[in-house]
Every structure is written in C-alpha cells, then in structure tokens.
Design a protein around this motif. Structure first.
Motif, PDB file in Angstrom:
ATOM      1  N   VAL A 192     -22.401  38.433 -32.374  1.00 29.69           N
ATOM      2  CA  VAL A 192     -21.823  37.120 -32.646  1.00 29.69           C
ATOM      3  C   VAL A 192     -22.567  36.034 -31.881  1.00 29.69           C
ATOM      4  O   VAL A 192     -22.806  36.166 -30.674  1.00 29.69           O
ATOM      5  CB  VAL A 192     -20.327  37.084 -32.266  1.00 29.69           C
ATOM      6  N   VAL A 193     -22.912  34.963 -32.590  1.00 30.31           N
ATOM      7  CA  VAL A 193     -23.459  33.768 -31.966  1.00 30.31           C
ATOM      8  C   VAL A 193     -22.312  32.775 -31.788  1.00 30.31           C
ATOM      9  O   VAL A 193     -21.704  32.328 -32.763  1.00 30.31           O
ATOM     10  CB  VAL A 193     -24.588  33.152 -32.810  1.00 30.31           C
ATOM     11  N   ILE A 194     -22.012  32.472 -30.539  1.00 31.78           N
ATOM     12  CA  ILE A 194     -20.947  31.536 -30.190  1.00 31.78           C
ATOM     13  C   ILE A 194     -21.558  30.144 -30.142  1.00 31.78           C
ATOM     14  O   ILE A 194     -22.252  29.786 -29.190  1.00 31.78           O
ATOM     15  CB  ILE A 194     -20.320  31.894 -28.828  1.00 31.78           C
ATOM     16  N   ALA A 195     -21.332  29.366 -31.170  1.00 35.90           N
ATOM     17  CA  ALA A 195     -21.938  28.041 -31.268  1.00 35.90           C
ATOM     18  C   ALA A 195     -20.909  26.986 -30.892  1.00 35.90           C
ATOM     19  O   ALA A 195     -19.822  26.936 -31.472  1.00 35.90           O
ATOM     20  CB  ALA A 195     -22.442  27.799 -32.688  1.00 35.90           C
ATOM     21  N   ASP A 196     -21.248  26.144 -29.922  1.00 41.92           N
ATOM     22  CA  ASP A 196     -20.276  25.165 -29.460  1.00 41.92           C
ATOM     23  C   ASP A 196     -20.992  24.007 -28.789  1.00 41.92           C
ATOM     24  O   ASP A 196     -22.080  24.179 -28.230  1.00 41.92           O
ATOM     25  CB  ASP A 196     -19.299  25.809 -28.477  1.00 41.92           C
ATOM     26  N   VAL A 197     -20.384  22.844 -28.833  1.00 41.09           N
ATOM     27  CA  VAL A 197     -20.952  21.694 -28.144  1.00 41.09           C
ATOM     28  C   VAL A 197     -20.804  21.846 -26.634  1.00 41.09           C
ATOM     29  O   VAL A 197     -21.550  21.237 -25.860  1.00 41.09           O
ATOM     30  CB  VAL A 197     -20.281  20.389 -28.646  1.00 41.09           C
ATOM     31  N   ASN A 198     -19.841  22.653 -26.207  1.00 45.98           N
ATOM     32  CA  ASN A 198     -19.617  22.900 -24.776  1.00 45.98           C
ATOM     33  C   ASN A 198     -20.434  24.121 -24.356  1.00 45.98           C
ATOM     34  O   ASN A 198     -19.985  25.268 -24.464  1.00 45.98           O
ATOM     35  CB  ASN A 198     -18.124  23.128 -24.507  1.00 45.98           C
ATOM     36  N   GLU A 199     -21.637  23.878 -23.876  1.00 45.07           N
ATOM     37  CA  GLU A 199     -22.552  24.973 -23.552  1.00 45.07           C
ATOM     38  C   GLU A 199     -22.010  25.851 -22.435  1.00 45.07           C
ATOM     39  O   GLU A 199     -22.112  27.081 -22.490  1.00 45.07           O
ATOM     40  CB  GLU A 199     -23.919  24.417 -23.172  1.00 45.07           C
TER      41      GLU A 199
ATOM     42  N   VAL B 291     -20.100  31.766 -35.325  1.00 48.63           N
ATOM     43  CA  VAL B 291     -18.807  31.087 -35.272  1.00 48.63           C
ATOM     44  C   VAL B 291     -19.024  29.722 -34.635  1.00 48.63           C
ATOM     45  O   VAL B 291     -19.395  29.638 -33.463  1.00 48.63           O
ATOM     46  CB  VAL B 291     -17.762  31.884 -34.469  1.00 48.63           C
ATOM     47  N   THR B 292     -18.821  28.652 -35.399  1.00 53.54           N
ATOM     48  CA  THR B 292     -18.957  27.324 -34.815  1.00 53.54           C
ATOM     49  C   THR B 292     -17.632  26.908 -34.189  1.00 53.54           C
ATOM     50  O   THR B 292     -16.564  27.315 -34.623  1.00 53.54           O
ATOM     51  CB  THR B 292     -19.401  26.286 -35.861  1.00 53.54           C
ATOM     52  N   GLY B 293     -17.743  26.114 -33.129  1.00 56.67           N
ATOM     53  CA  GLY B 293     -16.540  25.842 -32.353  1.00 56.67           C
ATOM     54  C   GLY B 293     -16.008  27.123 -31.757  1.00 56.67           C
ATOM     55  O   GLY B 293     -14.801  27.319 -31.625  1.00 56.67           O
ATOM     56  N   GLY B 294     -16.939  28.000 -31.371  1.00 55.73           N
ATOM     57  CA  GLY B 294     -16.568  29.366 -31.004  1.00 55.73           C
ATOM     58  C   GLY B 294     -16.165  29.586 -29.568  1.00 55.73           C
ATOM     59  O   GLY B 294     -15.818  30.708 -29.197  1.00 55.73           O
ATOM     60  N   ALA B 295     -16.178  28.542 -28.747  1.00 52.69           N
ATOM     61  CA  ALA B 295     -15.942  28.749 -27.321  1.00 52.69           C
ATOM     62  C   ALA B 295     -14.487  28.580 -26.906  1.00 52.69           C
ATOM     63  O   ALA B 295     -14.151  28.832 -25.753  1.00 52.69           O
ATOM     64  CB  ALA B 295     -16.821  27.796 -26.509  1.00 52.69           C
ATOM     65  N   SER B 296     -13.628  28.153 -27.828  1.00 50.66           N
ATOM     66  CA  SER B 296     -12.225  27.967 -27.447  1.00 50.66           C
ATOM     67  C   SER B 296     -11.345  28.084 -28.680  1.00 50.66           C
ATOM     68  O   SER B 296     -11.821  28.045 -29.819  1.00 50.66           O
ATOM     69  CB  SER B 296     -12.019  26.599 -26.784  1.00 50.66           C
ATOM     70  N   GLY B 297     -10.049  28.219 -28.453  1.00 49.65           N
ATOM     71  CA  GLY B 297      -9.064  28.205 -29.523  1.00 49.65           C
ATOM     72  C   GLY B 297      -9.280  29.272 -30.576  1.00 49.65           C
ATOM     73  O   GLY B 297      -9.557  30.443 -30.269  1.00 49.65           O
ATOM     74  N   ILE B 298      -9.168  28.875 -31.839  1.00 52.37           N
ATOM     75  CA  ILE B 298      -9.325  29.814 -32.951  1.00 52.37           C
ATOM     76  C   ILE B 298     -10.715  30.419 -32.958  1.00 52.37           C
ATOM     77  O   ILE B 298     -10.891  31.611 -33.207  1.00 52.37           O
ATOM     78  CB  ILE B 298      -9.027  29.087 -34.284  1.00 52.37           C
ATOM     79  N   GLY B 299     -11.732  29.606 -32.675  1.00 55.63           N
ATOM     80  CA  GLY B 299     -13.094  30.120 -32.650  1.00 55.63           C
ATOM     81  C   GLY B 299     -13.288  31.199 -31.602  1.00 55.63           C
ATOM     82  O   GLY B 299     -13.910  32.236 -31.866  1.00 55.63           O
TER      83      GLY B 299
END
Length: 277
Positions: free
Chosen positions: A44-51, A22-30
C-alpha cells in the motif's frame, strides 16, 4: 468495546501480490483502509499531504506500506504519485480516491450560493473532484494494460441530500457519484470496476471534535445503535476493491446507519408518539 471491534476481521491473502494507492491515507477512513489492505496482503502507498503522519503510519505498518506526500489539488503531484508507484512497484491494482479538503477556514467559507466566493468553490472542486479525476486518468492506462483494476471513490451522503452548510463540498460529492458511473461505463468492458462509498457521519478524529449537541441531533435519526467508525467504511472499501465484488460496477453504497433510509420527520414523530401527542 467499540462497535468497530465487533467487525469481522481482515481476510488474509485477499489482496496478495496486489498494489494499492490510498489518497488521504494517513488518517481517518484512509488510515483504516490502509491498515486493512496491508492486513489482507496488499502493498500500500499511503498518499497524504501530511508527510509526517504518512511516514509514521508506514513505519508502523512495516515493509508492505510506503508513504508518499502529495497534493490532491495539484494534478502533476497526482501524476507523480500514480506513475511513480507503477514504476517502483510494477503494477497498480487498487486506487482508493479518498482525499478531501478539510481546512477549517475553507469549511467556514463554504456556505451558500449567494455568499460563497468563487475561490472557495474552485478550491473545493480542485481537491474533491478534479483530484479524483486525475487519479483515475493516470491509473487507468496501467490497469487496462494489466487486464483490470478496481477504483473506489469516497463520496458522501452530502451528495444525496441538501444541507444548510458546505454547499461546494456536497456538490463535489454528488459529482463524484457521477464520475464513478462514467468511469465504470467507459472502461468496465476493459476490466475496470469503479464504485463509490458514501459515508454518513463517521467517528473519525475530526468528527469526534464536533459539538456534542450536533452529534446528539444526528444520532436520533440513526437506524442502528451507534455511529460508524472508520473501520466500518474500510471494510466496505476493501470488499468493493476485491474480487468478491466482481459483479458490482458503477454503484455508490451508502453507509450512514440508515440516516437516509427513512422519512426525515421520523425521529420527531417517534418522540411525539412517546409523549402521547
């Protein structure tokens, strides 16, 4: 009680032994989608620019969740995300392309065809569109080799209707709808299902900070009592990614509380009728 609390619960085991990104997975819909996928048995791999935020969510969700920092504007970063996931976990069953550019400075400069800077246009397209293409490009060979997979892209109602703000954003979301159809058409016979969700205004932490007057204007045009929550969209994403949607391909599902279903003057006409005009 929030509207999201009234949603049917997760379907335990629906994604048992499956791997999802899931990209953008650290907040909101993701974030809501990651939570539901884990609850339904996926790794699930939580992929996000905010590590930091991705790591915190992964720690909360337990051993079925992994965090990975990535940059949706960097094709090499996306390649490392997808190929690294396959190398570590052995397969890839679900890709939820969900990351989108959210920098306030970019949004302020994403205005109209006369005033927009090409730098802004290119940046929006790099994240919102090329990033989705790259996710598909690197996920497809593995999915095809293993006999199938599901890709769910996050579009927007902005891809269906013009607006007076964020032109590049809306155009990128319209292009995602086209990309979704193309992937399904090219690879459907190889076991790939590619669909999209197009949310309207959803009460994520970011949108909750919008001006109350804007929220009030938009709520007048809903055909349901309340705005949607991230969990509403996550439920739709997980359905489209699951075997229950095996006969659905190349489609975009609008989840906007009925905003685009009616004549755009409807709310004003209702008010007029109430006033006896």
């Amino acid at each position: 009680m929030s509207p999201a609390s009234n949603l049917p619960g997760p379907h335990p085991g629906r994604f048992e032994d499956q791997v999802a990104i899931v990209t953008g997975g650290a907040s909101g819909i993701g974030e809501a989608t990651c939570r539901r996928l884990v609850a339904e048995g996926a790794t699930v791999v939580i992929a996000d620019v905010n590590e930091e935020r991705a790591q915190a969510l992964a720690a909360e969700l337990g051993p079925a969740a992994r965090a990975q920092v990535f940059d949706a504007a960097d094709v090499k970063s996306i390649e490392r995300l997808v190929l690294g996931t396959v190398e570590r976990l052995g397969r890839l069953d679900v890709l939820h392309n969900n990351a989108a550019l959210s920098a306030p400075d970019i949004h302020r400069r994403d205005n109209n065809a006369i005033d927009i800077e090409f730098e802004v246009w290119d940046h929006v397209m790099a994240v919102n569109l090329r990033g989705y293409l790259a996710g598909c490009k690197y996920a497809l060979p593995t999915m095809i080799a293993q006999g199938g997979g599901a890709i769910v892209n996050t579009a927007s109602t902005g891809g269906f209707a013009g607006d007076i703000t964020r032109m590049a954003y809306s155009v990128s979301k319209a292009a995602i709808i086209g990309l979704t159809r193309q992937i399904a058409t090219h690879h459907g016979k190889q076991g790939i299902r590619c669909n999209a969700v197009a949310p309207g205004l959803v009460l994520t932490p970011g949108t909750r900070g919008a001006a109350a007057s804007v929220i009030e204007v938009m709520q007048r045009h809903l055909l349901v009592p309340e705005f949607g929550e991230p969990e509403d969209i996550a439920a739709l994403v997980c359905f489209l990614a699951s075997a229950e949607a095996r006969y659905i391909n190349g489609q975009t599902y609008i989840a906007d509380g009925g905003m685009l279903a009616h004549n755009p003057t409807m709310a004003d006409l209702v008010d007029m009728a109430r006033r006896g005009g």
